[in-house]
Design a protein around this motif. Structure first.
Motif, PDB file in Angstrom:
ATOM      1  N   LEU A  95     -10.888  13.756   5.812  1.00 46.02           N
ATOM      2  CA  LEU A  95     -11.272  13.434   7.182  1.00 46.02           C
ATOM      3  C   LEU A  95     -11.509  14.685   7.997  1.00 46.02           C
ATOM      4  CD1 LEU A  95     -11.682  11.669   9.667  1.00 46.02           C
ATOM      5  CD2 LEU A  95      -9.195  11.478   9.888  1.00 46.02           C
ATOM      6  N   TRP A  96     -10.531  15.584   8.018  1.00 47.19           N
ATOM      7  CA  TRP A  96     -10.591  16.718   8.938  1.00 47.19           C
ATOM      8  C   TRP A  96     -11.774  17.640   8.635  1.00 47.19           C
ATOM      9  CZ3 TRP A  96     -10.362  21.889  10.104  1.00 47.19           C
ATOM     10  CH2 TRP A  96     -10.050  22.198  11.429  1.00 47.19           C
ATOM     11  N   GLU A  97     -12.017  17.876   7.352  1.00 42.41           N
ATOM     12  CA  GLU A  97     -13.138  18.732   6.964  1.00 42.41           C
ATOM     13  C   GLU A  97     -14.381  17.914   6.598  1.00 42.41           C
ATOM     14  OE1 GLU A  97     -11.977  21.465   3.915  1.00 42.41           O
ATOM     15  OE2 GLU A  97     -10.233  22.208   5.025  1.00 42.41           O
ATOM     16  N   GLY A  98     -14.257  16.599   6.654  1.00 43.10           N
ATOM     17  CA  GLY A  98     -15.401  15.748   6.327  1.00 43.10           C
ATOM     18  C   GLY A  98     -15.762  15.767   4.857  1.00 43.10           C
ATOM     19  N   LYS A  99     -14.787  16.059   3.981  1.00 40.47           N
ATOM     20  CA  LYS A  99     -15.069  16.177   2.550  1.00 40.47           C
ATOM     21  C   LYS A  99     -15.400  14.836   1.894  1.00 40.47           C
ATOM     22  CE  LYS A  99     -12.630  20.457   1.348  1.00 40.47           C
ATOM     23  NZ  LYS A  99     -13.833  21.132   0.817  1.00 40.47           N
ATOM     24  N   ASP A 100     -14.763  13.772   2.372  1.00 45.79           N
ATOM     25  CA  ASP A 100     -14.997  12.458   1.754  1.00 45.79           C
ATOM     26  C   ASP A 100     -14.700  11.358   2.777  1.00 45.79           C
ATOM     27  OD1 ASP A 100     -15.353  10.284   0.154  1.00 45.79           O
ATOM     28  OD2 ASP A 100     -13.895  10.848  -1.378  1.00 45.79           O
ATOM     29  N   LEU A 101     -15.640  11.108   3.657  1.00 43.45           N
ATOM     30  CA  LEU A 101     -15.437  10.092   4.692  1.00 43.45           C
ATOM     31  C   LEU A 101     -15.494   8.685   4.116  1.00 43.45           C
ATOM     32  CD1 LEU A 101     -17.431  11.778   7.589  1.00 43.45           C
ATOM     33  CD2 LEU A 101     -14.957  11.536   7.394  1.00 43.45           C
ATOM     34  N   ALA A 102     -16.083   8.554   2.924  1.00 48.55           N
ATOM     35  CA  ALA A 102     -16.058   7.253   2.246  1.00 48.55           C
ATOM     36  C   ALA A 102     -14.617   6.896   1.875  1.00 48.55           C
ATOM     37  CB  ALA A 102     -16.947   7.284   1.009  1.00 48.55           C
ATOM     38  N   ALA A 103     -13.829   7.909   1.511  1.00 49.09           N
ATOM     39  CA  ALA A 103     -12.412   7.676   1.179  1.00 49.09           C
ATOM     40  C   ALA A 103     -11.639   7.251   2.419  1.00 49.09           C
ATOM     41  CB  ALA A 103     -11.800   8.948   0.592  1.00 49.09           C
ATOM     42  N   VAL A 104     -12.017   7.803   3.565  1.00 45.53           N
ATOM     43  CA  VAL A 104     -11.387   7.405   4.829  1.00 45.53           C
ATOM     44  C   VAL A 104     -11.673   5.932   5.098  1.00 45.53           C
ATOM     45  CG1 VAL A 104     -11.298   7.811   7.327  1.00 45.53           C
ATOM     46  CG2 VAL A 104     -11.574   9.752   5.755  1.00 45.53           C
ATOM     47  N   GLN A 105     -12.915   5.533   4.879  1.00 49.06           N
ATOM     48  CA  GLN A 105     -13.277   4.123   5.041  1.00 49.06           C
ATOM     49  C   GLN A 105     -12.472   3.244   4.095  1.00 49.06           C
ATOM     50  OE1 GLN A 105     -17.607   4.125   4.423  1.00 49.06           O
ATOM     51  NE2 GLN A 105     -17.863   3.776   6.616  1.00 49.06           N
ATOM     52  N   ARG A 106     -12.323   3.706   2.857  1.00 53.97           N
ATOM     53  CA  ARG A 106     -11.594   2.910   1.858  1.00 53.97           C
ATOM     54  C   ARG A 106     -10.145   2.687   2.294  1.00 53.97           C
ATOM     55  NH1 ARG A 106     -12.875   5.774  -2.189  1.00 53.97           N
ATOM     56  NH2 ARG A 106     -10.996   7.057  -2.386  1.00 53.97           N
ATOM     57  N   THR A 107      -9.522   3.743   2.818  1.00 55.19           N
ATOM     58  CA  THR A 107      -8.140   3.623   3.290  1.00 55.19           C
ATOM     59  C   THR A 107      -8.042   2.613   4.423  1.00 55.19           C
ATOM     60  OG1 THR A 107      -7.650   5.919   2.692  1.00 55.19           O
ATOM     61  CG2 THR A 107      -6.181   4.873   4.296  1.00 55.19           C
ATOM     62  N   LEU A 108      -8.965   2.683   5.364  1.00 55.60           N
ATOM     63  CA  LEU A 108      -8.921   1.795   6.524  1.00 55.60           C
ATOM     64  C   LEU A 108      -9.226   0.351   6.141  1.00 55.60           C
ATOM     65  CD1 LEU A 108     -10.610   4.115   9.186  1.00 55.60           C
ATOM     66  CD2 LEU A 108      -8.181   3.488   9.021  1.00 55.60           C
ATOM     67  N   MET A 109     -10.142   0.171   5.181  1.00 57.01           N
ATOM     68  CA  MET A 109     -10.419  -1.187   4.699  1.00 57.01           C
ATOM     69  C   MET A 109      -9.187  -1.764   4.011  1.00 57.01           C
ATOM     70  SD  MET A 109     -13.553  -2.007   5.574  1.00 57.01           S
ATOM     71  CE  MET A 109     -14.031  -3.374   4.525  1.00 57.01           C
ATOM     72  N   SER A 110      -8.502  -0.930   3.247  1.00 54.79           N
ATOM     73  CA  SER A 110      -7.282  -1.369   2.572  1.00 54.79           C
ATOM     74  C   SER A 110      -6.196  -1.696   3.598  1.00 54.79           C
ATOM     75  CB  SER A 110      -6.796  -0.278   1.615  1.00 54.79           C
ATOM     76  OG  SER A 110      -5.616  -0.675   0.954  1.00 54.79           O
ATOM     77  N   LEU A 111      -6.085  -0.869   4.632  1.00 56.83           N
ATOM     78  CA  LEU A 111      -5.104  -1.118   5.684  1.00 56.83           C
ATOM     79  C   LEU A 111      -5.373  -2.457   6.363  1.00 56.83           C
ATOM     80  CD1 LEU A 111      -2.722  -0.025   7.407  1.00 56.83           C
ATOM     81  CD2 LEU A 111      -4.439   1.027   8.912  1.00 56.83           C
ATOM     82  N   GLY A 112      -6.635  -2.737   6.638  1.00 59.43           N
ATOM     83  CA  GLY A 112      -6.997  -4.020   7.245  1.00 59.43           C
ATOM     84  C   GLY A 112      -6.642  -5.190   6.343  1.00 59.43           C
ATOM     85  N   SER A 113      -6.875  -5.009   5.044  1.00 60.20           N
ATOM     86  CA  SER A 113      -6.544  -6.067   4.080  1.00 60.20           C
ATOM     87  C   SER A 113      -5.045  -6.332   4.034  1.00 60.20           C
ATOM     88  CB  SER A 113      -7.046  -5.684   2.683  1.00 60.20           C
ATOM     89  OG  SER A 113      -8.459  -5.688   2.639  1.00 60.20           O
ATOM     90  N   VAL A 114      -4.258  -5.255   4.042  1.00 64.54           N
ATOM     91  CA  VAL A 114      -2.802  -5.414   4.033  1.00 64.54           C
ATOM     92  C   VAL A 114      -2.349  -6.139   5.301  1.00 64.54           C
ATOM     93  CG1 VAL A 114      -0.575  -4.217   4.058  1.00 64.54           C
ATOM     94  CG2 VAL A 114      -2.404  -3.387   2.587  1.00 64.54           C
ATOM     95  N   ALA A 115      -2.934  -5.763   6.433  1.00 62.64           N
ATOM     96  CA  ALA A 115      -2.560  -6.373   7.717  1.00 62.64           C
ATOM     97  C   ALA A 115      -2.877  -7.869   7.732  1.00 62.64           C
ATOM     98  CB  ALA A 115      -3.282  -5.665   8.864  1.00 62.64           C
ATOM     99  N   VAL A 116      -4.054  -8.228   7.230  1.00 63.20           N
ATOM    100  CA  VAL A 116      -4.448  -9.643   7.177  1.00 63.20           C
ATOM    101  C   VAL A 116      -3.533 -10.414   6.229  1.00 63.20           C
ATOM    102  CG1 VAL A 116      -6.257 -11.211   6.378  1.00 63.20           C
ATOM    103  CG2 VAL A 116      -6.856  -9.286   7.836  1.00 63.20           C
ATOM    104  N   THR A 117      -3.180  -9.783   5.111  1.00 58.90           N
ATOM    105  CA  THR A 117      -2.330 -10.434   4.120  1.00 58.90           C
ATOM    106  C   THR A 117      -0.920 -10.664   4.656  1.00 58.90           C
ATOM    107  OG1 THR A 117      -3.597  -9.349   2.365  1.00 58.90           O
ATOM    108  CG2 THR A 117      -1.474 -10.282   1.751  1.00 58.90           C
ATOM    109  N   LYS A 118      -0.397  -9.694   5.380  1.00 58.86           N
ATOM    110  CA  LYS A 118       0.951  -9.830   5.955  1.00 58.86           C
ATOM    111  C   LYS A 118       1.009 -11.021   6.914  1.00 58.86           C
ATOM    112  CE  LYS A 118       2.527  -4.992   5.802  1.00 58.86           C
ATOM    113  NZ  LYS A 118       3.881  -5.132   5.211  1.00 58.86           N
ATOM    114  N   ASP A 119      -0.055 -11.189   7.690  1.00 55.56           N
ATOM    115  CA  ASP A 119      -0.144 -12.326   8.615  1.00 55.56           C
ATOM    116  C   ASP A 119       1.141 -12.469   9.447  1.00 55.56           C
ATOM    117  OD1 ASP A 119      -1.318 -14.520   9.845  1.00 55.56           O
ATOM    118  OD2 ASP A 119      -0.663 -15.944   8.312  1.00 55.56           O
ATOM    119  N   ASP A 120       1.574 -11.347  10.033  1.00 51.89           N
ATOM    120  CA  ASP A 120       2.833 -11.345  10.780  1.00 51.89           C
ATOM    121  C   ASP A 120       2.641 -11.394  12.299  1.00 51.89           C
ATOM    122  OD1 ASP A 120       1.794  -8.842  11.227  1.00 51.89           O
ATOM    123  OD2 ASP A 120       3.437  -7.737  10.276  1.00 51.89           O
TER     124      ASP A 120
END
Length: 206
Positions: free
Chosen positions: A124-149
């Motif tokens: 993220l900071w150096e912009g080396k792999d912003l696709a990986a940043v997207q992947r992390t955030l998509m995974s975070l969203g999936s975990v949040a939806v799954t928790k349904d808390d």
């Protein structure tokens, strides 16, 4: 003979530089403009308008998240009490920004994002792999939806529910039955159906 040293050195540098450019180009192509729109939409819905909105495009997305503050607000918003990141402070100092990003990554992993879905601070900071940043955030969203808390804000259809969370729904009797199938397969495959084999394999994940 004297000229061979520099020639070899230059030859070694050439392919190395060329390969790094090729790899970077491939990584850049993985960046998903549609995912960017979805993630921005979710982060604003999750955190509120106070986090602002980035300029469209990869560089705008990076600049928005680069100091780690928006990411920290995001992970904190997924916790009703006991927020994981106690101090969120914007700073122009590189090491402070990277420290804030690092705190987000630690909190995201504790929340349930698996290591293989985590980006590295430099991605993220150096912009080396912003696709990986997207992947992390998509995974975070999936975990949040799954928790349904009750802490997820936004359209639940924006993210897939994590399939492995279904393991929590198995009863003790089902788990014991699964172990029995594994024992059967280890001793003999007689009478083991394809369904039994896949059922046993699922249990081995436990």
């Amino acid at each position: 003979m004297a000229n061979k040293g520099p020639q070899v050195g230059m030859a070694n540098k050439g392919p190395s530089y060329g390969m790094s450019r090729v790899v970077q180009d491939k990584i850049d192509k993985k960046y998903d403009a549609e995912a960017e729109v979805l993630l921005v939409q979710w982060i604003v819905a999750q955190c509120g308008s106070g986090v602002g909105k980035p300029e469209a495009g990869k560089l705008g997305f990076q600049d928005w998240l680069k100091d780690g503050c928006v990411l920290s607000e995001l992970i904190n918003s997924l916790h009703k009490d006991n927020k994981p990141i106690k101090k969120i402070a914007s700073s122009s100092m590189a090491f402070k920004q990277m420290e804030q990003i690092s705190q987000f990554l630690t909190a995201a992993e504790s929340y349930g994002v698996i290591k293989t879905d985590m980006f590295q601070t430099v991605d993220l900071w150096e912009g080396k792999d912003l696709a990986a940043v997207q992947r992390t955030l998509m995974s975070l969203g999936s975990v949040a939806v799954t928790k349904d808390d009750g802490n997820y804000h936004g359209d639940p259809n924006w993210f897939f529910k994590k399939a492995q969370e279904n393991r929590r729904e198995f009863t003790d009797d089902q788990l014991k039955a699964g172990k029995g199938v594994i024992g059967l397969q280890m001793g003999s495959n007689k009478g083991a159906s394809q369904t039994g084999m896949s059922y046993g394999a699922t249990r081995q994940i436990q």
